[in-house]
Write a protein that holds these residues in place. Structure first.
Motif, PDB file in Angstrom:
ATOM      1  N   PRO A 158       0.851  -1.200   0.000  1.00 15.49           N
ATOM      2  CA  PRO A 158       0.000   0.000   0.000  1.00 15.49           C
ATOM      3  C   PRO A 158       0.888   1.251   0.000  1.00 15.49           C
ATOM      4  CG  PRO A 158      -0.567  -1.516   1.795  1.00 15.49           C
ATOM      5  CD  PRO A 158       0.783  -1.912   1.279  1.00 15.49           C
ATOM      6  N   LEU A 159       0.548   2.197  -0.849  1.00 13.16           N
ATOM      7  CA  LEU A 159       1.341   3.422  -0.986  1.00 13.16           C
ATOM      8  C   LEU A 159       0.431   4.623  -0.792  1.00 13.16           C
ATOM      9  CD1 LEU A 159       4.133   4.652  -1.869  1.00 13.16           C
ATOM     10  CD2 LEU A 159       3.197   4.716  -4.183  1.00 13.16           C
ATOM     11  N   GLN A 160       0.646   5.335   0.302  1.00 14.91           N
ATOM     12  CA  GLN A 160      -0.187   6.506   0.574  1.00 14.91           C
ATOM     13  C   GLN A 160       0.127   7.618  -0.418  1.00 14.91           C
ATOM     14  OE1 GLN A 160       0.110   7.962   4.571  1.00 14.91           O
ATOM     15  NE2 GLN A 160      -1.486   9.514   4.303  1.00 14.91           N
ATOM     16  N   SER A 161      -0.914   8.294  -0.863  1.00 15.31           N
ATOM     17  CA  SER A 161      -0.746   9.335  -1.874  1.00 15.31           C
ATOM     18  C   SER A 161      -0.281  10.636  -1.216  1.00 15.31           C
ATOM     19  CB  SER A 161      -2.067   9.551  -2.625  1.00 15.31           C
ATOM     20  OG  SER A 161      -2.520   8.348  -3.184  1.00 15.31           O
ATOM     21  N   GLU A 162       0.990  10.656  -0.818  1.00  8.85           N
ATOM     22  CA  GLU A 162       1.545  11.831  -0.147  1.00  8.85           C
ATOM     23  C   GLU A 162       3.002  12.035  -0.550  1.00  8.85           C
ATOM     24  OE1 GLU A 162       3.320   9.908   3.953  1.00  8.85           O
ATOM     25  OE2 GLU A 162       1.567  11.198   4.092  1.00  8.85           O
ATOM     26  N   PHE A 163       3.534  13.195  -0.215  1.00  4.59           N
ATOM     27  CA  PHE A 163       4.909  13.555  -0.547  1.00  4.59           C
ATOM     28  C   PHE A 163       5.879  12.565   0.105  1.00  4.59           C
ATOM     29  CE2 PHE A 163       8.447  16.796  -0.684  1.00  4.59           C
ATOM     30  CZ  PHE A 163       8.441  16.905  -2.068  1.00  4.59           C
ATOM     31  N   PHE A 164       6.976  12.239  -0.564  1.00  2.00           N
ATOM     32  CA  PHE A 164       8.009  11.310  -0.090  1.00  2.00           C
ATOM     33  C   PHE A 164       7.545   9.855  -0.029  1.00  2.00           C
ATOM     34  CE2 PHE A 164       9.843  15.101   2.346  1.00  2.00           C
ATOM     35  CZ  PHE A 164      10.758  15.398   1.344  1.00  2.00           C
ATOM     36  N   ALA A 165       6.348   9.548  -0.514  1.00  2.00           N
ATOM     37  CA  ALA A 165       5.828   8.178  -0.416  1.00  2.00           C
ATOM     38  C   ALA A 165       6.753   7.175  -1.103  1.00  2.00           C
ATOM     39  CB  ALA A 165       4.432   8.119  -1.021  1.00  2.00           C
ATOM     40  N   LEU A 166       7.274   7.537  -2.272  1.00  2.00           N
ATOM     41  CA  LEU A 166       8.085   6.599  -3.035  1.00  2.00           C
ATOM     42  C   LEU A 166       9.436   6.312  -2.392  1.00  2.00           C
ATOM     43  CD1 LEU A 166       7.382   7.731  -6.715  1.00  2.00           C
ATOM     44  CD2 LEU A 166       6.656   5.623  -5.609  1.00  2.00           C
ATOM     45  N   GLU A 167       9.922   7.234  -1.542  1.00  2.76           N
ATOM     46  CA  GLU A 167      11.220   7.010  -0.901  1.00  2.76           C
ATOM     47  C   GLU A 167      11.184   5.782  -0.007  1.00  2.76           C
ATOM     48  OE1 GLU A 167      12.934  10.387   0.975  1.00  2.76           O
ATOM     49  OE2 GLU A 167      12.970  11.596  -0.857  1.00  2.76           O
ATOM     50  N   GLY A 168      10.092   5.601   0.732  1.00  5.09           N
ATOM     51  CA  GLY A 168       9.966   4.433   1.593  1.00  5.09           C
ATOM     52  C   GLY A 168       9.861   3.149   0.807  1.00  5.09           C
ATOM     53  N   VAL A 169       9.230   3.209  -0.354  1.00  2.00           N
ATOM     54  CA  VAL A 169       9.062   2.018  -1.175  1.00  2.00           C
ATOM     55  C   VAL A 169      10.411   1.502  -1.671  1.00  2.00           C
ATOM     56  CG1 VAL A 169       8.129   1.144  -3.358  1.00  2.00           C
ATOM     57  CG2 VAL A 169       6.707   2.534  -1.861  1.00  2.00           C
TER      58      VAL A 169
END
Length: 269
Positions: A158-169
Motif C-alpha cells: 500500500p502506498l499513501q498518496s503523499e509527498f516522499f511516499a516513493l522514498e519508503g518504497v
C-alpha cells in the motif's frame, strides 16, 4: 468481471510497508472481505503487535488466548490459533502486544526467518482449503516482516498518496530483493496500490504519476480513495464492505480484489 476459478493452493500475500499510516491494515482487512465476497476462502494472519487487523475483524483484545506469537514462538498448531469471524469464510490468526518481543526471543533460533513459512505449510492447512492468505505486517522491516516475506508468494505494497511516499518504497524493494537472494527466490511483487487517494488533490495526482512513471505495471489500476466510511468501519469491528457496501471505499476494494484475482490467473496460465 474476471473468471473467479480458485487458485491452485492458497496464495500467500504479505501486505507490507515499513511506513505507518499508509492503509496497510485497512487494505488487508478489506481486500480479504472483498475476496470472500467473490466466493473465495481467506485467512488473515495478524503479524502486527498492535493487533489492529484482529480488532478490525471483531476479535476483542481480551479474547485472544492463542495468537501469532504462540504460532511462531511456541510452535502452536493451526487449529489452536485460527479464529472464525462474523464473516463466513473469513478467518484470522490474531495478534497481541506479546508479538513485539518475538524479534528478541527468536534471534537465537537458527530457523528464525522460516518459522511462519513452516507454520503456514503444516499439513493441517489442507483441511481449511484457503484460497488466499493475507499477512498484515508490522510497520517496520524487522524479523516479523522478513518471516512474512519468506512465507509468501508475493508482497502487496500500500502506498499513501503523499509527498516522499516513493522514498519508503525503495527501501522495501531492496528488502524484497535481499529476501529473494537469501531465502525465497520465487518472491514477487504482487503490486503497489495507491491508498487515501484524493482525485481533487494535485499532490495525489502527482504521486500517482510518479509511481506509474517509476514502477510501471507494478502499480494497480485500482486506487483506494480517501473515504470517511473506510475510516469509520474499524470502530464497528467491520470491513467497510460489511459496514457500508455501497460506499466508494467498498467499491474500490471490490475492484482491487477483481484486479488481483485476474493478475493471479494470468500468472498461473
Amino acid at each position: 468481471m474476471p473468471d473467479l476459478s480458485r487458485p491452485d493452493g492458497p496464495r500467500i500475500i504479505a501486505v507490507a510497508n515499513q511506513k505507518g499510516g499508509v492503509g496497510k491494515t485497512t487494505t488487508a482487512i478489506n481486500l480479504a472481505a472483498a475476496l470472500v465476497e467473490t466466493g473465495l476462502r481467506v485467512l488473515v494472519v495478524d503479524l502486527d503487535p498492535q493487533g489492529n487487523a484482529s480488532t478490525g475483524l471483531g476479535i476483542d483484545s481480551t479474547d485472544r488466548d492463542a495468537t501469532t506469537y504462540d504460532l511462531l514462538v511456541d510452535d502452536a498448531p493451526l487449529n489452536e490459533v485460527i479464529r472464525t469471524t462474523d464473516i463466513e469464510d473469513l478467518c484470522i490468526i490474531p495478534a497481541t502486544v506479546d508479538l513485539s518481543s518475538a524479534d528478541i526471543e527468536l534471534f537465537a533460533n537458527e530457523k528464525r526467518s522460516f518459522l511462519l513459512h513452516d507454520a503456514l505449510r503444516q499439513t493441517a492447512m489442507d483441511e481449511y482449503d484457503w484460497d488466499y492468505v493475507l499477512i498484515d505486517c508490522p510497520p517496520s522491516l524487522n524479523l516479523l516482516t522478513v518471516n512474512a516475506m519468506v512465507a509468501s508468494h508475493s508482497v502487496l505494497i500500500p502506498l499513501q498518496s503523499e509527498f516522499f511516499a516513493l522514498e519508503g518504497v525503495s527501501q522495501l524493494l531492496l528488502t524484497i530483493r535481499e529476501v529473494r537472494q537469501s531465502a525465497n527466490p520465487g518472491l514477487r511483487i504482487e503490486g503497489i496500490v495507491l491508498t487515501m487517494f484524493d482525485r481533487r488533490n494535485n499532490l495525489s495526482q502527482q504521486v500517482e504519476q510518479d509511481a506509474r512513471d517509476n514502477l510501471g505495471e507494478l502499480v494497480f489500476k485500482t486506487k483506494i480513495p480517501r473515504n470517511v466510511r473506510v475510516s469509520e468501519a474499524p470502530s464497528y469491528a467491520l470491513p467497510v464492505l460489511n459496514y457500508d457496501g455501497n460506499s466508494l471505499g467498498a467499491r474500490a476494494y471490490r475492484a482491487l480484489a477483481e484486479e488481483l484475482i485476474s493478475n493471479n490467473q494470468t500468472i498461473a496460465a
